[in-house]
Design a protein around this motif. Sequence first.
Motif, PDB file in Angstrom:
ATOM      1  N   ARG A 224      48.058  79.503  38.783  1.00 58.44           N
ATOM      2  CA  ARG A 224      46.958  80.438  39.166  1.00 58.44           C
ATOM      3  C   ARG A 224      46.796  80.696  40.446  1.00 58.44           C
ATOM      4  O   ARG A 224      46.350  81.561  40.713  1.00 58.44           O
ATOM      5  N   ARG A 225      47.385  79.875  41.406  1.00 54.68           N
ATOM      6  CA  ARG A 225      47.321  80.073  42.895  1.00 54.68           C
ATOM      7  C   ARG A 225      48.587  79.718  43.348  1.00 54.68           C
ATOM      8  O   ARG A 225      48.809  78.225  43.414  1.00 54.68           O
ATOM      9  N   ILE A 226      49.145  80.632  44.109  1.00 59.14           N
ATOM     10  CA  ILE A 226      50.377  80.338  44.938  1.00 59.14           C
ATOM     11  C   ILE A 226      50.069  80.409  46.470  1.00 59.14           C
ATOM     12  O   ILE A 226      49.564  81.500  46.873  1.00 59.14           O
ATOM     13  N   VAL A 227      50.162  79.586  47.278  1.00 62.03           N
ATOM     14  CA  VAL A 227      50.022  79.364  48.625  1.00 62.03           C
ATOM     15  C   VAL A 227      51.085  79.573  49.349  1.00 62.03           C
ATOM     16  O   VAL A 227      52.134  78.619  49.423  1.00 62.03           O
ATOM     17  N   LEU A 228      51.516  80.581  49.897  1.00 58.15           N
ATOM     18  CA  LEU A 228      52.736  80.840  50.914  1.00 58.15           C
ATOM     19  C   LEU A 228      52.276  80.335  52.313  1.00 58.15           C
ATOM     20  O   LEU A 228      51.358  81.101  53.151  1.00 58.15           O
ATOM     21  N   LEU A 229      53.022  79.096  52.756  1.00 57.64           N
ATOM     22  CA  LEU A 229      52.321  78.632  53.956  1.00 57.64           C
ATOM     23  C   LEU A 229      53.548  78.920  54.788  1.00 57.64           C
ATOM     24  O   LEU A 229      54.409  78.472  55.015  1.00 57.64           O
ATOM     25  N   ASN A 230      53.383  80.028  55.510  1.00 55.70           N
ATOM     26  CA  ASN A 230      54.225  80.589  56.274  1.00 55.70           C
ATOM     27  C   ASN A 230      54.436  80.058  57.882  1.00 55.70           C
ATOM     28  O   ASN A 230      53.253  80.014  58.120  1.00 55.70           O
ATOM     29  N   GLY A 231      55.664  80.091  58.149  1.00 53.17           N
ATOM     30  CA  GLY A 231      55.814  79.470  59.767  1.00 53.17           C
ATOM     31  C   GLY A 231      56.431  80.347  60.403  1.00 53.17           C
ATOM     32  O   GLY A 231      56.728  80.008  61.574  1.00 53.17           O
ATOM     33  N   HIS A 232      56.576  81.730  59.982  1.00 54.02           N
ATOM     34  CA  HIS A 232      57.702  82.690  61.064  1.00 54.02           C
ATOM     35  C   HIS A 232      56.996  84.071  60.893  1.00 54.02           C
ATOM     36  O   HIS A 232      56.543  84.498  59.791  1.00 54.02           O
ATOM     37  N   GLY A 233      56.742  84.763  62.011  1.00 51.39           N
ATOM     38  CA  GLY A 233      56.105  85.869  61.930  1.00 51.39           C
ATOM     39  C   GLY A 233      56.939  86.898  61.664  1.00 51.39           C
ATOM     40  O   GLY A 233      56.330  87.954  60.723  1.00 51.39           O
TER      41      GLY A 233
ATOM     42  N   PRO B 238      56.239  76.583  51.261  1.00 50.64           N
ATOM     43  CA  PRO B 238      56.372  76.546  52.623  1.00 50.64           C
ATOM     44  C   PRO B 238      57.482  77.536  53.071  1.00 50.64           C
ATOM     45  O   PRO B 238      58.608  77.354  52.108  1.00 50.64           O
ATOM     46  N   VAL B 239      57.433  78.369  53.635  1.00 53.33           N
ATOM     47  CA  VAL B 239      58.272  79.399  54.045  1.00 53.33           C
ATOM     48  C   VAL B 239      58.628  79.438  55.454  1.00 53.33           C
ATOM     49  O   VAL B 239      57.449  79.384  56.352  1.00 53.33           O
ATOM     50  N   GLY B 240      59.732  79.459  55.960  1.00 58.28           N
ATOM     51  CA  GLY B 240      60.284  79.668  57.411  1.00 58.28           C
ATOM     52  C   GLY B 240      61.305  80.326  57.639  1.00 58.28           C
ATOM     53  O   GLY B 240      61.304  81.474  57.186  1.00 58.28           O
ATOM     54  N   SER B 241      62.076  80.078  58.724  1.00 61.30           N
ATOM     55  CA  SER B 241      63.192  80.667  59.150  1.00 61.30           C
ATOM     56  C   SER B 241      64.213  79.565  59.784  1.00 61.30           C
ATOM     57  O   SER B 241      63.726  78.444  60.280  1.00 61.30           O
ATOM     58  N   VAL B 242      65.400  80.158  59.995  1.00 55.94           N
ATOM     59  CA  VAL B 242      66.314  79.176  60.913  1.00 55.94           C
ATOM     60  C   VAL B 242      66.667  80.128  61.899  1.00 55.94           C
ATOM     61  O   VAL B 242      67.209  81.385  61.851  1.00 55.94           O
TER      62      VAL B 242
ATOM     63  N   THR C 137      47.121  85.546  38.422  1.00 58.37           N
ATOM     64  CA  THR C 137      47.563  84.929  39.595  1.00 58.37           C
ATOM     65  C   THR C 137      47.044  85.224  40.861  1.00 58.37           C
ATOM     66  O   THR C 137      47.245  86.370  41.019  1.00 58.37           O
ATOM     67  N   GLU C 138      46.668  84.495  41.583  1.00 60.98           N
ATOM     68  CA  GLU C 138      46.507  84.880  43.073  1.00 60.98           C
ATOM     69  C   GLU C 138      47.531  84.291  44.159  1.00 60.98           C
ATOM     70  O   GLU C 138      47.701  83.130  44.091  1.00 60.98           O
ATOM     71  N   VAL C 139      47.955  85.118  45.126  1.00 63.06           N
ATOM     72  CA  VAL C 139      48.780  84.557  46.178  1.00 63.06           C
ATOM     73  C   VAL C 139      47.792  84.631  47.481  1.00 63.06           C
ATOM     74  O   VAL C 139      47.285  85.583  47.807  1.00 63.06           O
ATOM     75  N   TRP C 140      47.888  83.378  48.340  1.00 56.61           N
ATOM     76  CA  TRP C 140      47.557  83.181  49.460  1.00 56.61           C
ATOM     77  C   TRP C 140      48.360  83.176  50.558  1.00 56.61           C
ATOM     78  O   TRP C 140      49.552  82.584  50.420  1.00 56.61           O
ATOM     79  N   LEU C 141      48.421  83.969  51.356  1.00 60.47           N
ATOM     80  CA  LEU C 141      49.399  84.140  52.519  1.00 60.47           C
ATOM     81  C   LEU C 141      48.721  83.571  53.760  1.00 60.47           C
ATOM     82  O   LEU C 141      47.946  84.074  54.414  1.00 60.47           O
ATOM     83  N   VAL C 142      49.105  82.336  54.157  1.00 62.35           N
ATOM     84  CA  VAL C 142      48.473  81.461  55.125  1.00 62.35           C
ATOM     85  C   VAL C 142      49.647  81.525  56.285  1.00 62.35           C
ATOM     86  O   VAL C 142      50.622  80.809  56.183  1.00 62.35           O
ATOM     87  N   ASN C 143      49.253  82.061  57.404  1.00 60.69           N
ATOM     88  CA  ASN C 143      50.096  81.984  58.723  1.00 60.69           C
ATOM     89  C   ASN C 143      49.413  80.996  59.346  1.00 60.69           C
ATOM     90  O   ASN C 143      48.613  81.257  60.443  1.00 60.69           O
ATOM     91  N   TRP C 144      49.951  79.901  59.661  1.00 58.30           N
ATOM     92  CA  TRP C 144      49.246  78.722  60.187  1.00 58.30           C
ATOM     93  C   TRP C 144      48.946  79.047  61.669  1.00 58.30           C
ATOM     94  O   TRP C 144      47.770  78.462  62.221  1.00 58.30           O
ATOM     95  N   TRP C 145      49.900  79.368  62.589  1.00 62.65           N
ATOM     96  CA  TRP C 145      49.709  79.557  63.971  1.00 62.65           C
ATOM     97  C   TRP C 145      48.605  80.860  64.055  1.00 62.65           C
ATOM     98  O   TRP C 145      48.193  80.806  65.366  1.00 62.65           O
ATOM     99  N   LEU C 146      48.803  81.834  63.277  1.00 66.20           N
ATOM    100  CA  LEU C 146      47.707  83.036  63.424  1.00 66.20           C
ATOM    101  C   LEU C 146      46.409  82.730  62.897  1.00 66.20           C
ATOM    102  O   LEU C 146      45.580  83.154  63.321  1.00 66.20           O
ATOM    103  N   ASP C 147      46.402  82.502  61.805  1.00 69.52           N
ATOM    104  CA  ASP C 147      45.255  82.340  60.918  1.00 69.52           C
ATOM    105  C   ASP C 147      44.085  81.335  61.549  1.00 69.52           C
ATOM    106  O   ASP C 147      43.025  81.436  61.508  1.00 69.52           O
ATOM    107  N   PHE C 148      44.545  80.104  62.360  1.00 67.01           N
ATOM    108  CA  PHE C 148      43.869  79.411  62.852  1.00 67.01           C
ATOM    109  C   PHE C 148      44.212  79.373  64.462  1.00 67.01           C
ATOM    110  O   PHE C 148      43.982  78.330  65.259  1.00 67.01           O
ATOM    111  N   ARG C 149      44.231  80.651  64.881  1.00 63.67           N
ATOM    112  CA  ARG C 149      44.435  80.834  66.446  1.00 63.67           C
ATOM    113  C   ARG C 149      43.408  80.322  67.392  1.00 63.67           C
ATOM    114  O   ARG C 149      43.722  79.567  68.294  1.00 63.67           O
TER     115      ARG C 149
END
Length: 241
Positions: free
Chosen positions: A107-116, A24-28, A136-148
């Motif tokens: 082998r798979r890293i899912v970046l679950l991003n919460g900040h634009g 999980p990746v976010g911001s303050v 290794t594959e990296v998935w960048l998932v922007n939850w509010w954008l990818d499931f708009r």
Amino acid sequence: MRMEELTWPEFEKLKGSVDTVILPVGSVEAHGRHLPLGTDTFAPLEIAKRVEERLQELGFGVLVAPPVWYGHTFVLNAYPGTVNVGGGAFMAYVREIMREFAVEGFRRIVLLNGHGGNYSPLVLAAEEVAQEFPETEVWLVNWWLDFREDILSVCSSQGHAGEDETSVMLAIRPGLVRMEEARGRKRRSKVRVIKRDVGRELFPDGVNDDPSGATAEKGEAILSVVSEKIARLIAGENDGT
């Protein structure tokens, strides 16, 4: 499994049966006068928890890593409480975290991003890791954008500290939400303007949407559909919707 709760022998054993880690990746940063500064991290943390639970039901193991709390948030840096990490430093930091997971054999890293604001640095970090670790594959998932589309079937609008984010926070941390302060409207710019303190123009009071229609029920619906779809994607059960 929450990584921070494991001992190192437990972690070593887990690697033999789990090849996917969710980071999980976010911001303050400021989220209006009504939401907490940690909103962009609280949301992906909750989604990661639900994704893990759903994957267990599907018979799929996954490791949830401790979150990256601080992000790249130049635009909202005009407001008190926002902690902006420069894009280069943020990119390098997340890259090194991902490198360590790749070295450990995931082998798979899912970046679950919460900040634009994190998007561009995360793409660059992922590209460097993918180049260095071809297995290794990296998935960048922007939850509010990818499931708009799914989110807009629940809410009338989306935006920073808006109806969608506020609904999610009402569902997971209602005690931190000040609905009596929830107000704002959508602002748009025809071109991307980059200048100091531009956030006060684009995000008056740290908001870019009308959050007044937010409810916990809407938040629960958003969390449910987003976590379900992410879980099925990770498990390889894409329903095509």
